[in-house]
Design a protein around this motif. Structure first.
Motif, PDB file in Angstrom:
ATOM      1  N   THR A  57      34.953  61.082 123.797  1.00 15.58           N
ATOM      2  CA  THR A  57      34.937  59.841 123.025  1.00 15.58           C
ATOM      3  C   THR A  57      35.242  58.637 123.912  1.00 15.58           C
ATOM      4  O   THR A  57      34.585  57.587 123.807  1.00 15.58           O
ATOM      5  CB  THR A  57      35.969  59.922 121.885  1.00 15.58           C
ATOM      6  N   ALA A  58      36.237  58.779 124.788  1.00 25.40           N
ATOM      7  CA  ALA A  58      36.584  57.679 125.691  1.00 25.40           C
ATOM      8  C   ALA A  58      35.435  57.358 126.643  1.00 25.40           C
ATOM      9  O   ALA A  58      35.133  56.186 126.902  1.00 25.40           O
ATOM     10  CB  ALA A  58      37.843  58.042 126.480  1.00 25.40           C
ATOM     11  N   LEU A  59      34.773  58.401 127.146  1.00 31.40           N
ATOM     12  CA  LEU A  59      33.643  58.178 128.040  1.00 31.40           C
ATOM     13  C   LEU A  59      32.488  57.507 127.310  1.00 31.40           C
ATOM     14  O   LEU A  59      31.821  56.614 127.854  1.00 31.40           O
ATOM     15  CB  LEU A  59      33.190  59.497 128.653  1.00 31.40           C
ATOM     16  N   ALA A  60      32.244  57.916 126.069  1.00 28.97           N
ATOM     17  CA  ALA A  60      31.175  57.295 125.291  1.00 28.97           C
ATOM     18  C   ALA A  60      31.474  55.815 125.039  1.00 28.97           C
ATOM     19  O   ALA A  60      30.580  54.965 125.115  1.00 28.97           O
ATOM     20  CB  ALA A  60      31.008  58.036 123.961  1.00 28.97           C
ATOM     21  N   TYR A  61      32.755  55.513 124.756  1.00 29.29           N
ATOM     22  CA  TYR A  61      33.125  54.108 124.543  1.00 29.29           C
ATOM     23  C   TYR A  61      32.953  53.298 125.832  1.00 29.29           C
ATOM     24  O   TYR A  61      32.421  52.179 125.820  1.00 29.29           O
ATOM     25  CB  TYR A  61      34.564  54.014 124.056  1.00 29.29           C
TER      26      TYR A  61
END
Length: 204
Positions: A57-61
């Protein structure tokens, strides 16, 4: 361990007297076996799966904050991070599903815990490799990618078991191998892909 527990529980049920049978004559031993063999909650595995999901999720953000500009091949800087974040999210979902339905498949936690106790951490290797990573980060801009990469390879090889040898022959050989790898990587990115890596003190 789990199989032994189940067999013990079955034997206990088999040794129960006739009070397990109700007035209707139905044998409820199978029900007791199902109740006593309920799946164990694997907290560590659940936390690992949640961590993978959070990382994805952090990488996608972070990927969503990258510019959308594309080159002549219509491939922008978002492509690879997007693929990696999608892979992490899928992996996290699969790990969470397995951790909630009996634990990771083909993983015996007791065996891995025993191996972890028997195998001590090699702090010397950790120290050499950590020193290589720190040196690489400090040298890559002022000294250049090639020199920093060579130093990283030499220190990492030392940490992984490469000894100095007579007169430092092993160090010299590792330095030559690291230099070839670093120079090839630099040439590929700089001249092949047009992505300028830090040149540093070398006139290349």
């Amino acid at each position: 361990k789990a199989g032994t527990t189940v067999l013990w529980q079955i034997r206990c049920v088999q040794n129960l007297d006739s009070r397990l049978r109700g007035n209707d004559g139905i044998d409820r031993s199978a029900l007791i076996i199902v109740m006593t063999t309920s799946p164990t909650r694997h907290t560590g595995q659940i936390l690992l799966a949640i961590g993978v999901l959070l990382r994805g999720t952090a990488l996608a953000y972070g990927t969503s904050l990258l510019p959308e500009s594309t080159g002549y091949a219509k491939v922008g800087p978002r492509l690879m991070p997007t693929l990696v974040s999608i892979g992490l999210l899928i992996l996290g979902v699969l790990l969470l599903k397995e951790s909630l339905t009996g634990g990771f498949r083909d993983v015996d936690e007791t065996v891995h815990a025993a191996k972890a106790i028997e195998t001590a951490t090699d702090w010397r290797a950790f120290g050499w490799i950590s020193a290589g990573l720190i040196a690489n980060g400090l040298l890559i801009v002022p000294a250049g990618f090639v020199i920093a990469g060579t130093v990283l390879f030499v220190l990492a090889a030392r940490g992984l078991g490469g000894t100095g040898g007579k007169g430092g022959v092993q160090y010299a050989r590792n330095a030559m191998i690291g230099l070839v790898i670093a120079a090839s990587t630099y040439a590929f990115f700089t001249y092949g892909l047009g992505l300028a890596l830090p040149r540093g003190v070398l006139p290349v």
